[in-house]
Design a protein around this motif. Structure first.
Motif, PDB file in Angstrom:
ATOM      1  N   PRO A  61      -1.873  12.161  12.841  1.00 56.61           N
ATOM      2  CA  PRO A  61      -2.005  11.502  14.140  1.00 56.61           C
ATOM      3  C   PRO A  61      -3.228  10.595  14.212  1.00 56.61           C
ATOM      4  N   ASP A  62      -3.029   9.443  14.808  1.00 63.66           N
ATOM      5  CA  ASP A  62      -4.128   8.504  15.110  1.00 63.66           C
ATOM      6  C   ASP A  62      -4.890   8.031  13.881  1.00 63.66           C
ATOM      7  N   HIS A  63      -4.284   8.091  12.710  1.00 55.83           N
ATOM      8  CA  HIS A  63      -5.008   7.582  11.535  1.00 55.83           C
ATOM      9  C   HIS A  63      -4.954   6.053  11.543  1.00 55.83           C
ATOM     10  N   PRO A  64      -6.100   5.385  11.381  1.00 53.10           N
ATOM     11  CA  PRO A  64      -6.095   3.916  11.452  1.00 53.10           C
ATOM     12  C   PRO A  64      -5.414   3.261  10.260  1.00 53.10           C
ATOM     13  N   GLY A  65      -5.187   4.002   9.202  1.00 53.73           N
ATOM     14  CA  GLY A  65      -4.522   3.430   8.040  1.00 53.73           C
ATOM     15  C   GLY A  65      -5.478   3.242   6.886  1.00 53.73           C
ATOM     16  N   LEU A  66      -4.906   3.157   5.709  1.00 51.77           N
ATOM     17  CA  LEU A  66      -5.674   2.925   4.490  1.00 51.77           C
ATOM     18  C   LEU A  66      -5.270   1.578   3.916  1.00 51.77           C
ATOM     19  N   TYR A  67      -6.230   0.852   3.412  1.00 52.34           N
ATOM     20  CA  TYR A  67      -5.947  -0.471   2.871  1.00 52.34           C
ATOM     21  C   TYR A  67      -5.404  -0.384   1.450  1.00 52.34           C
ATOM     22  N   ALA A  68      -4.349  -1.138   1.204  1.00 52.10           N
ATOM     23  CA  ALA A  68      -3.875  -1.309  -0.164  1.00 52.10           C
ATOM     24  C   ALA A  68      -4.713  -2.400  -0.812  1.00 52.10           C
ATOM     25  N   ARG A  69      -4.978  -2.241  -2.101  1.00 54.62           N
ATOM     26  CA  ARG A  69      -5.692  -3.284  -2.821  1.00 54.62           C
ATOM     27  C   ARG A  69      -5.094  -3.403  -4.215  1.00 54.62           C
ATOM     28  N   ILE A  70      -5.416  -4.500  -4.860  1.00 55.33           N
ATOM     29  CA  ILE A  70      -4.967  -4.663  -6.243  1.00 55.33           C
ATOM     30  C   ILE A  70      -6.138  -4.287  -7.131  1.00 55.33           C
ATOM     31  N   ASP A  71      -5.914  -3.307  -7.983  1.00 55.32           N
ATOM     32  CA  ASP A  71      -6.947  -2.802  -8.876  1.00 55.32           C
ATOM     33  C   ASP A  71      -6.408  -2.880 -10.290  1.00 55.32           C
ATOM     34  N   ASP A  72      -6.984  -3.766 -11.080  1.00 52.45           N
ATOM     35  CA  ASP A  72      -6.589  -3.910 -12.479  1.00 52.45           C
ATOM     36  C   ASP A  72      -5.083  -4.125 -12.612  1.00 52.45           C
ATOM     37  N   GLY A  73      -4.556  -4.990 -11.752  1.00 50.74           N
ATOM     38  CA  GLY A  73      -3.143  -5.355 -11.868  1.00 50.74           C
ATOM     39  C   GLY A  73      -2.170  -4.392 -11.217  1.00 50.74           C
ATOM     40  N   TRP A  86      -3.729   6.391  -5.743  1.00 47.72           N
ATOM     41  CA  TRP A  86      -2.338   6.359  -6.196  1.00 47.72           C
ATOM     42  C   TRP A  86      -1.821   4.935  -6.152  1.00 47.72           C
ATOM     43  N   ILE A  87      -0.955   4.642  -7.090  1.00 44.41           N
ATOM     44  CA  ILE A  87      -0.225   3.385  -7.034  1.00 44.41           C
ATOM     45  C   ILE A  87       0.745   3.469  -5.859  1.00 44.41           C
ATOM     46  N   VAL A  88       0.774   2.420  -5.055  1.00 39.97           N
ATOM     47  CA  VAL A  88       1.526   2.454  -3.804  1.00 39.97           C
ATOM     48  C   VAL A  88       2.606   1.377  -3.793  1.00 39.97           C
ATOM     49  N   SER A  89       3.460   1.485  -2.785  1.00 41.65           N
ATOM     50  CA  SER A  89       4.486   0.481  -2.547  1.00 41.65           C
ATOM     51  C   SER A  89       4.058  -0.373  -1.365  1.00 41.65           C
ATOM     52  N   VAL A  90       3.922  -1.670  -1.590  1.00 44.55           N
ATOM     53  CA  VAL A  90       3.592  -2.532  -0.451  1.00 44.55           C
ATOM     54  C   VAL A  90       4.849  -2.894   0.340  1.00 44.55           C
ATOM     55  N   LEU A  91       6.011  -2.508  -0.179  1.00 45.55           N
ATOM     56  CA  LEU A  91       7.263  -2.771   0.527  1.00 45.55           C
ATOM     57  C   LEU A  91       7.632  -1.609   1.451  1.00 45.55           C
TER      58      LEU A  91
END
Ligand SMILES: [Zn+2]
Length: 160
Positions: A61-73, A86-91
């Motif tokens: 609840p109420d989490h502002p979110g975590l930013y995705a970034r590109i790290d070493d491709g 963790w590797i994430v899905s931007v989709l």
């Protein structure tokens, strides 16, 4: 879904990283094509890390979110509860953590994903990209420093 041959210059994300195990002899290959991108890590952790973690059914609840970034491709995000990355899905912008097994947290992705990827790819071998609003972005421009007005001697105070 057949795993299409990716161009060598693609940024890796969950859909291209968390792939099913190679089929055992005489058994059909697993089909993960219907697994939502954010949930692939749970399948992968089960066979690669021997860690069975249930896919979350709720959100923090109420989490502002975590930013995705590109790290070493690779698109990744770092858990703010346990610091696992963790590797994430931007989709499928949800972040779950198979380390601390928390509920879903919103994943903040750029509005223009191809532009962010192009920016990282343009760097050549080391490919990094940070969301400009990410407080952990080490390349964020410093806020301009207002010059201090020179201190005038106070005429009321006798000068030594
Ligand atoms: Zn975690």
């Amino acid at each position: 879904m057949a795993v299409s041959a990716l161009p060598a210059d693609a940024i890796v994300q969950a859909e291209t990283y968390y792939l099913p195990p190679p089929p055992r002899r005489g058994q059909p290959a697993q089909d993960w094509s219907q697994v939502p991108g954010a949930e692939l890590v749970y399948r992968w952790a089960e066979y690669r890390l021997s860690r069975r973690v249930s896919v979350p059914t709720a959100s923090v609840p109420d989490h502002p979110g975590l930013y995705a970034r590109i790290d070493d491709g690779r698109w990744l995000a770092e858990c703010d509860a346990c610091r696992a990355a963790w590797i994430v899905s931007v989709l499928d912008p949800r972040f779950g953590c198979v380390e601390c097994k928390r509920d879903w947290v919103p994943l903040i992705v750029p509005t223009d994903i191809p532009a962010a990827e192009a920016e990282a790819l343009a760097q050549g071998l080391s490919r990094f990209w940070w969301h400009p609003d990410d407080p952990r972005n080490p390349y964020a421009p410093e806020p301009p420093i207002e010059p201090e007005p020179p201190v005038e001697p106070d005429p009321e105070v006798p000068q030594p």
